[in-house]
Scaffold this active site. Structure first.
Site, PDB file in Angstrom:
ATOM      1  N   GLU B  40      46.752 -12.674  15.911  1.00  0.00           N
ATOM      2  CA  GLU B  40      45.562 -12.249  16.232  1.00  0.00           C
ATOM      3  C   GLU B  40      44.970 -11.641  14.810  1.00  0.00           C
ATOM      4  O   GLU B  40      45.538 -10.934  14.183  1.00  0.00           O
ATOM      5  CB  GLU B  40      45.961 -10.777  17.082  1.00  0.00           C
ATOM      6  CG  GLU B  40      44.330 -10.058  17.228  1.00  0.00           C
ATOM      7  CD  GLU B  40      44.815  -8.674  17.932  1.00  0.00           C
ATOM      8  OE1 GLU B  40      43.873  -8.414  18.895  1.00  0.00           O
ATOM      9  OE2 GLU B  40      45.529  -8.061  17.336  1.00  0.00           O
ATOM     10  N   ARG B  42      42.985  -9.242  12.934  1.00  0.00           N
ATOM     11  CA  ARG B  42      42.062  -7.985  13.274  1.00  0.00           C
ATOM     12  C   ARG B  42      41.265  -7.891  12.038  1.00  0.00           C
ATOM     13  O   ARG B  42      41.470  -7.214  10.936  1.00  0.00           O
ATOM     14  CB  ARG B  42      43.241  -6.809  13.183  1.00  0.00           C
ATOM     15  CG  ARG B  42      43.713  -6.725  14.413  1.00  0.00           C
ATOM     16  CD  ARG B  42      42.848  -6.231  15.502  1.00  0.00           C
ATOM     17  NE  ARG B  42      42.452  -4.910  15.320  1.00  0.00           N
ATOM     18  CZ  ARG B  42      42.975  -3.829  15.778  1.00  0.00           C
ATOM     19  NH1 ARG B  42      43.825  -3.690  16.512  1.00  0.00           N
ATOM     20  NH2 ARG B  42      42.143  -2.440  15.479  1.00  0.00           N
ATOM     21  N   ARG B  73      37.584  -5.377  16.337  1.00  0.00           N
ATOM     22  CA  ARG B  73      37.710  -4.325  17.286  1.00  0.00           C
ATOM     23  C   ARG B  73      36.452  -2.966  17.211  1.00  0.00           C
ATOM     24  O   ARG B  73      36.506  -2.479  15.765  1.00  0.00           O
ATOM     25  CB  ARG B  73      39.117  -3.453  17.277  1.00  0.00           C
ATOM     26  CG  ARG B  73      39.504  -2.562  18.188  1.00  0.00           C
ATOM     27  CD  ARG B  73      39.600  -2.826  19.606  1.00  0.00           C
ATOM     28  NE  ARG B  73      40.785  -3.733  19.970  1.00  0.00           N
ATOM     29  CZ  ARG B  73      40.617  -4.944  20.409  1.00  0.00           C
ATOM     30  NH1 ARG B  73      39.410  -5.498  20.972  1.00  0.00           N
ATOM     31  NH2 ARG B  73      41.669  -5.828  20.663  1.00  0.00           N
ATOM     32  N   HIS B 131      40.724  -0.515  25.906  1.00  0.00           N
ATOM     33  CA  HIS B 131      41.669   0.393  25.389  1.00  0.00           C
ATOM     34  C   HIS B 131      41.273   1.641  25.844  1.00  0.00           C
ATOM     35  O   HIS B 131      40.312   2.328  25.888  1.00  0.00           O
ATOM     36  CB  HIS B 131      41.886   0.215  24.073  1.00  0.00           C
ATOM     37  CG  HIS B 131      41.784  -0.932  23.494  1.00  0.00           C
ATOM     38  ND1 HIS B 131      40.891  -1.947  23.276  1.00  0.00           N
ATOM     39  CD2 HIS B 131      42.990  -1.828  23.035  1.00  0.00           C
ATOM     40  CE1 HIS B 131      41.276  -3.395  23.128  1.00  0.00           C
ATOM     41  NE2 HIS B 131      42.355  -3.229  22.740  1.00  0.00           N
ATOM     42  N   LYS B 158      42.804  -7.921  28.915  1.00  0.00           N
ATOM     43  CA  LYS B 158      43.712  -7.075  28.299  1.00  0.00           C
ATOM     44  C   LYS B 158      43.650  -5.810  28.472  1.00  0.00           C
ATOM     45  O   LYS B 158      42.556  -5.041  28.216  1.00  0.00           O
ATOM     46  CB  LYS B 158      43.601  -7.307  26.808  1.00  0.00           C
ATOM     47  CG  LYS B 158      44.463  -6.671  25.760  1.00  0.00           C
ATOM     48  CD  LYS B 158      44.473  -6.727  24.445  1.00  0.00           C
ATOM     49  CE  LYS B 158      45.601  -6.063  23.475  1.00  0.00           C
ATOM     50  NZ  LYS B 158      45.099  -6.256  22.219  1.00  0.00           N
ATOM     51  N   ARG B 195      56.399  -3.141  25.480  1.00  0.00           N
ATOM     52  CA  ARG B 195      56.183  -4.388  24.528  1.00  0.00           C
ATOM     53  C   ARG B 195      57.128  -5.432  24.916  1.00  0.00           C
ATOM     54  O   ARG B 195      56.974  -6.612  24.708  1.00  0.00           O
ATOM     55  CB  ARG B 195      56.344  -4.131  23.172  1.00  0.00           C
ATOM     56  CG  ARG B 195      55.540  -2.962  22.681  1.00  0.00           C
ATOM     57  CD  ARG B 195      54.016  -3.305  22.383  1.00  0.00           C
ATOM     58  NE  ARG B 195      53.179  -2.224  22.321  1.00  0.00           N
ATOM     59  CZ  ARG B 195      51.977  -2.416  21.561  1.00  0.00           C
ATOM     60  NH1 ARG B 195      51.561  -3.600  21.177  1.00  0.00           N
ATOM     61  NH2 ARG B 195      51.268  -1.507  21.329  1.00  0.00           N
ATOM     62  N   GLN B 218      53.903  -0.179  18.889  1.00  0.00           N
ATOM     63  CA  GLN B 218      54.096  -1.600  18.320  1.00  0.00           C
ATOM     64  C   GLN B 218      55.486  -1.661  17.933  1.00  0.00           C
ATOM     65  O   GLN B 218      55.953  -0.653  17.199  1.00  0.00           O
ATOM     66  CB  GLN B 218      53.023  -1.925  17.378  1.00  0.00           C
ATOM     67  CG  GLN B 218      52.436  -3.488  17.324  1.00  0.00           C
ATOM     68  CD  GLN B 218      51.383  -3.682  16.576  1.00  0.00           C
ATOM     69  OE1 GLN B 218      51.125  -3.360  15.842  1.00  0.00           O
ATOM     70  NE2 GLN B 218      50.363  -4.290  17.353  1.00  0.00           N
TER      71      GLN B 218
END
Lengths: 232, 232
Positions: B40, B42, B73, B131, B158, B195, B218
């Site tokens: 991913e 970012r 984002r 989110h 997501k 996770r 995370q």
């Protein structure tokens, strides 16, 4: 807060080592070395169950100063030895004075009343347990088992059920979150994760292997401790 | 089965490394070494976001042959840089031809239609994301978000939400089990377990750290891989 021996339950996941009377006390040594919080004596796995032999073994284990749960699992709920109700009752009566808790099946209808009575009289904790190796019963049935176990005198109720799918694991996790004083675990190929997450959801005790495997999905105690540390 | 690049999703948990344009490409090196399944990008964490700089960086990352998700984002959903809609749109349009998927917030109302349109036209996958750093919304609200995301053209949805209690984690696990093509994760102090368990309950991708932490809960990618291996 509920206690077994001097051990507080409920403020943090507690890890029990499953112990037998193996040669040289290897499982006991492993349990101590790997940091078990308490011990479950699986007396149905013991080689020597005659009163004198048993006392000697348990007195030796007691030197570890770890709280002890005595379990004489009935054959129908996964026990190793075929023992009559009378034999099981005699073992329990003999062992209650020297342990901190007993674990007896809700289905042991002929002896549960006497065992619970003896344990209570001697200020020992009572775990009433239910094992289902085929499936995870419906929520309604599980709630009924909890109710019946309380009625039978349980201080703690232990539910162990085969997970046939991930939904079964979620249902048991949900039940764990809703009720107090439960020990829960899922069994089967997908169920290993339950040994770590159910304690996080409030299951009082999780059981780790230190030499002898007594249920599917069980993990080595040292790995279980590391996992609980990682997710605490 | 849904794919990002050549990577099948849904038959096994996939682990994405969260990558920036850090010095010496250290996060990319870590991702490859630790066995990431995909990356991913970012881009809101990137230092160089001018078109030329960006192309150069992403072409370099592309040499890893790992499937790429481009994420820019928005600040309101946890982005690092404050970028205008116009800036974000330009970055997306510039990057879509060289990546395999985009991740865009359902709340990016001014640009989502154009970005989704461009991605679809170029046969790239669309992740529509939501989110919430305060709470885990009610099941009703979460279902509405899933519906709206599908309507917006999502191939994958997501959902990332703050867990204020263990019940929140169970609710999101349950949702994961019920729906297809979801990526789910809980955030917060209790959420690390999500996770590992959400992928077991069907979440398509789980995200691991390889140098830069972009969300609470995370875990380092190498530990995440080990955990998934333990519980598979």
């Amino acid at each position: 807060m509920i206690k077994i021996g001097r051990l507080n339950l409920g403020n943090a996941p507690r890890v029990a080592a499953v112990i037998t009377d193996d040669k040289n006390g290897q499982s006991l040594k492993n349990a101590i070395k790997q940091g078990a919080d308490l011990l479950e004596l699986r007396i149905d796995f013991f080689k020597g169950i005659e009163p004198e032999n048993l006392s000697k073994t348990v007195r030796k284990i007691k030197q570890s100063r770890l709280p002890l749960i005595a379990t004489v699992r009935s054959k129908t709920e996964g026990g190793k030895k075929s023992l009559t109700d009378r034999q099981r009752k005699e073992i329990f009566q003999h062992i209650i004075p020297i342990v901190d808790a007993v674990d007896i099946e809700l289905s042991s209808k002929n002896i549960i009343k006497d065992i619970v009575g003896s344990a209570k009289k001697q200020n020992k904790k009572v775990i009433v347990s239910y094992h289902n190796f085929k499936e995870t019963p419906s929520d309604g049935k599980l709630n009924k088992i909890i109710k019946d176990s309380k009625k039978a005198g349980a201080d703690i109720i232990k539910l162990a059920a085969m997970a046939r799918n991930m939904q079964d694991i979620l249902r048991l996790a949900n039940l764990t979150l809703k009720h107090k004083n439960l020990i829960t675990l899922s069994m089967g190929s997908m169920a290993k994760i339950s040994r770590v997450i159910f304690p996080i959801f409030g299951s009082l005790i999780t059981y780790g292997e230190v030499g002898v495997s007594t249920a599917s999905g069980q993990m080595p105690l040292n790995i279980l401790k590391k996992e609980l540390e990682l997710y605490k």
